[in-house]
Design a protein around this motif. Structure first.
Motif, PDB file in Angstrom:
ATOM      1  N   PRO A 180       0.833  -1.209   0.000  1.00  0.00           N
ATOM      2  CA  PRO A 180       0.000   0.000   0.000  1.00  0.00           C
ATOM      3  C   PRO A 180       0.864   1.254   0.000  1.00  0.00           C
ATOM      4  O   PRO A 180       1.840   1.326   0.761  1.00  0.00           O
ATOM      5  CB  PRO A 180      -0.785  -0.116   1.314  1.00  0.00           C
ATOM      6  CG  PRO A 180      -0.736  -1.565   1.667  1.00  0.00           C
ATOM      7  CD  PRO A 180       0.568  -2.070   1.156  1.00  0.00           C
ATOM      8  N   PRO A 181       0.563   2.243  -0.840  1.00  0.00           N
ATOM      9  CA  PRO A 181       1.406   3.443  -0.905  1.00  0.00           C
ATOM     10  C   PRO A 181       1.317   4.319   0.344  1.00  0.00           C
ATOM     11  O   PRO A 181       2.089   5.261   0.477  1.00  0.00           O
ATOM     12  CB  PRO A 181       0.880   4.180  -2.145  1.00  0.00           C
ATOM     13  CG  PRO A 181      -0.495   3.655  -2.352  1.00  0.00           C
ATOM     14  CD  PRO A 181      -0.498   2.241  -1.858  1.00  0.00           C
ATOM     15  N   PHE A 182       0.383   4.017   1.266  1.00  0.00           N
ATOM     16  CA  PHE A 182       0.296   4.824   2.484  1.00  0.00           C
ATOM     17  C   PHE A 182       1.165   4.278   3.614  1.00  0.00           C
ATOM     18  O   PHE A 182       1.191   4.857   4.696  1.00  0.00           O
ATOM     19  CB  PHE A 182      -1.158   4.940   2.963  1.00  0.00           C
ATOM     20  CG  PHE A 182      -1.848   3.618   3.162  1.00  0.00           C
ATOM     21  CD1 PHE A 182      -1.618   2.857   4.294  1.00  0.00           C
ATOM     22  CD2 PHE A 182      -2.719   3.147   2.204  1.00  0.00           C
ATOM     23  CE1 PHE A 182      -2.248   1.638   4.468  1.00  0.00           C
ATOM     24  CE2 PHE A 182      -3.357   1.914   2.378  1.00  0.00           C
ATOM     25  CZ  PHE A 182      -3.119   1.169   3.498  1.00  0.00           C
ATOM     26  N   ILE A 183       1.872   3.160   3.379  1.00  0.00           N
ATOM     27  CA  ILE A 183       2.861   2.732   4.369  1.00  0.00           C
ATOM     28  C   ILE A 183       4.219   3.266   3.939  1.00  0.00           C
ATOM     29  O   ILE A 183       4.442   3.579   2.772  1.00  0.00           O
ATOM     30  CB  ILE A 183       2.895   1.203   4.556  1.00  0.00           C
ATOM     31  CG1 ILE A 183       3.433   0.520   3.286  1.00  0.00           C
ATOM     32  CG2 ILE A 183       1.537   0.662   4.932  1.00  0.00           C
ATOM     33  CD1 ILE A 183       3.770  -0.926   3.498  1.00  0.00           C
ATOM     34  N   ALA A 184       5.136   3.358   4.882  1.00  0.00           N
ATOM     35  CA  ALA A 184       6.394   4.049   4.623  1.00  0.00           C
ATOM     36  C   ALA A 184       7.168   3.433   3.462  1.00  0.00           C
ATOM     37  O   ALA A 184       7.605   4.138   2.548  1.00  0.00           O
ATOM     38  CB  ALA A 184       7.256   4.045   5.898  1.00  0.00           C
ATOM     39  N   PHE A 185       7.351   2.121   3.467  1.00  0.00           N
ATOM     40  CA  PHE A 185       8.147   1.488   2.412  1.00  0.00           C
ATOM     41  C   PHE A 185       7.472   1.637   1.052  1.00  0.00           C
ATOM     42  O   PHE A 185       8.135   1.880   0.035  1.00  0.00           O
ATOM     43  CB  PHE A 185       8.372   0.014   2.737  1.00  0.00           C
ATOM     44  CG  PHE A 185       9.462  -0.614   1.912  1.00  0.00           C
ATOM     45  CD1 PHE A 185      10.736  -0.764   2.435  1.00  0.00           C
ATOM     46  CD2 PHE A 185       9.227  -1.044   0.618  1.00  0.00           C
ATOM     47  CE1 PHE A 185      11.757  -1.334   1.678  1.00  0.00           C
ATOM     48  CE2 PHE A 185      10.233  -1.607  -0.148  1.00  0.00           C
ATOM     49  CZ  PHE A 185      11.500  -1.750   0.384  1.00  0.00           C
ATOM     50  N   GLY A 186       6.154   1.469   1.026  1.00  0.00           N
ATOM     51  CA  GLY A 186       5.434   1.601  -0.235  1.00  0.00           C
ATOM     52  C   GLY A 186       5.576   2.984  -0.834  1.00  0.00           C
ATOM     53  O   GLY A 186       5.664   3.153  -2.057  1.00  0.00           O
ATOM     54  N   LEU A 187       5.622   4.003   0.019  1.00  0.00           N
ATOM     55  CA  LEU A 187       5.756   5.385  -0.454  1.00  0.00           C
ATOM     56  C   LEU A 187       7.181   5.706  -0.878  1.00  0.00           C
ATOM     57  O   LEU A 187       7.403   6.300  -1.939  1.00  0.00           O
ATOM     58  CB  LEU A 187       5.317   6.349   0.663  1.00  0.00           C
ATOM     59  CG  LEU A 187       5.542   7.837   0.406  1.00  0.00           C
ATOM     60  CD1 LEU A 187       4.681   8.312  -0.753  1.00  0.00           C
ATOM     61  CD2 LEU A 187       5.235   8.645   1.659  1.00  0.00           C
ATOM     62  N   THR A 188       8.157   5.295  -0.075  1.00  0.00           N
ATOM     63  CA  THR A 188       9.526   5.752  -0.302  1.00  0.00           C
ATOM     64  C   THR A 188      10.285   4.904  -1.323  1.00  0.00           C
ATOM     65  O   THR A 188      10.745   5.412  -2.347  1.00  0.00           O
ATOM     66  CB  THR A 188      10.315   5.761   1.024  1.00  0.00           C
ATOM     67  OG1 THR A 188      10.252   4.452   1.615  1.00  0.00           O
ATOM     68  CG2 THR A 188       9.740   6.781   1.990  1.00  0.00           C
TER      69      THR A 188
END
Length: 349
Positions: free
Chosen positions: A43-51
């Motif tokens: 999910p893009p709202f978790i840190a790894f998914g976003l960064t």
């Protein structure tokens, strides 16, 4: 945060911390090339998914295939259909791919990097996956990493030219790692186990509107620097490789003959996973009351393999001390998982 061993919390990150992760990866010589493809099932709202799965590919000129709502089984199908060059996932996602019937005949030369995080992967399974990739024409190695939302994503990782089985690699550029005695706060030497503390430009600002929890993990040490106390137990070797041996919140207190013992279930799980019949295993305590607590093992076996409780008991008797041996085994088709694909230990408890 995932909430696998406690209550989920909201983490406050900054533009600086998110950019720092991307810059650290760019300087880490991971072998990324422009116009290659990432597969992002997080999910893009978790840190790894976003960064790492979204921000980093954009900065280096790569394409990201987004499939954040896919189940573990659907993830395997997407991977085999789209054939990404770079894939970062948890052990459950990798196991799902390798269990697909068509993979035995598939050429994996498209895969340049396979990184695993989120949950622990035993050295035996790491070698098994590496052997599979080699025999299927992929030059990718299995790379393990370590991080958490409080650090925006990864802070340590294996990389081409820096791989050591059973470890989670070396610190990324500008990351400092030390191992401390939780009681005294003093730093341990090489090879000694203690709590892992991290200093990095990617560290969070705080847990959102929760000063008590923030102060429990973000602490200024005698060197005047702000360190994050991870709650994980590990050690550093003389080459700088970090090994994770347990999580403080996953310590189980077991009583035997009126004596209490600390048990680190991850170490026991890693030994059991050397049995070829076992695909995955999770060990929890039977009760929140120490005076009545014993170990329960939830076991998922491989394919058509069969495994009897007596075989597990015999293995445990040979490998572990008496208080480390599970008193109960439960066989399952799959271990319960959180939305992030991690083993849900709270559900098992």
């Amino acid at each position: 945060t995932g909430g696998t061993t406690g209550t989920p919390k909201s983490v406050v990150l900054t533009n600086h911390s998110i950019n720092a992760i991307a810059a650290q990866y760019q300087k880490a010589e991971m072998g990324f090339c422009r116009q290659c493809t990432f597969l992002d099932v997080l999910p893009p709202f978790i840190a790894f998914g976003l960064t790492v799965s979204l921000h980093l590919p954009l900065l280096i000129g790569c394409r990201t295939i987004l499939a954040p709502g896919a189940s573990i089984e659907d993830t395997a199908k997407i991977f085999l259909k789209r054939k990404p060059n770079y894939y970062v996932a948890g052990p459950a996602q990798i196991e799902a791919i390798l269990s697909q019937p068509q993979v035995e005949k598939l050429d994996f030369s498209f895969l340049r990097l396979l990184a695993i995080g989120g949950d622990a992967l035993s050295a035996a399974k790491e070698q098994q996956i590496s052997d599979f990739l080699c025999t299927h024409h992929s030059k990718a190695f299995v790379l393990q990493g370590y991080g958490m939302p409080e650090l925006s994503a990864t802070v340590c990782t294996e990389k081409p030219g820096a791989i050591k089985a059973g470890t989670v690699g070396i610190p990324l550029p500008d990351v400092n790692v030390k191992i401390i005695n939780r009681e005294s706060g003093l730093e341990f030497g090489y090879g000694e186990e203690g709590e892992i503390c991290i200093m990095s430009p990617s560290v969070m600002v705080e847990y959102y509107k929760d000063k008590v929890e923030t102060d429990a993990v973000l602490k200024t040490h005698k060197d005047g620097k702000l360190w994050l106390h991870t709650g994980d137990i590990g050690s550093l070797d003389t080459d700088g490789f970090l090994t994770i041996t347990g999580r403080i919140k996953r310590i189980i207190y077991v009583s035997e003959n009126a004596v209490f013992y600390k048990v680190f279930p991850k170490q026991i799980e890693s030994q059991f996973e050397k049995m070829p019949e076992i695909r995955s295993i999770a060990i929890v305590g039977s009760s929140t009351l120490p005076e009545s607590c014993h170990l329960v093992a939830f076991v998922v076996i491989n394919g058509r393999d069969s495994l009897k409780t007596q075989e597990l008991n015999d293995f445990a008797h040979e490998m572990f001390k008496s208080y480390e041996q599970p008193l109960e085994y439960r066989f399952m088709d799959e271990l319960p998982r959180t939305k992030l694909g991690k083993v849900d230990y709270r559900a098992l408890e």
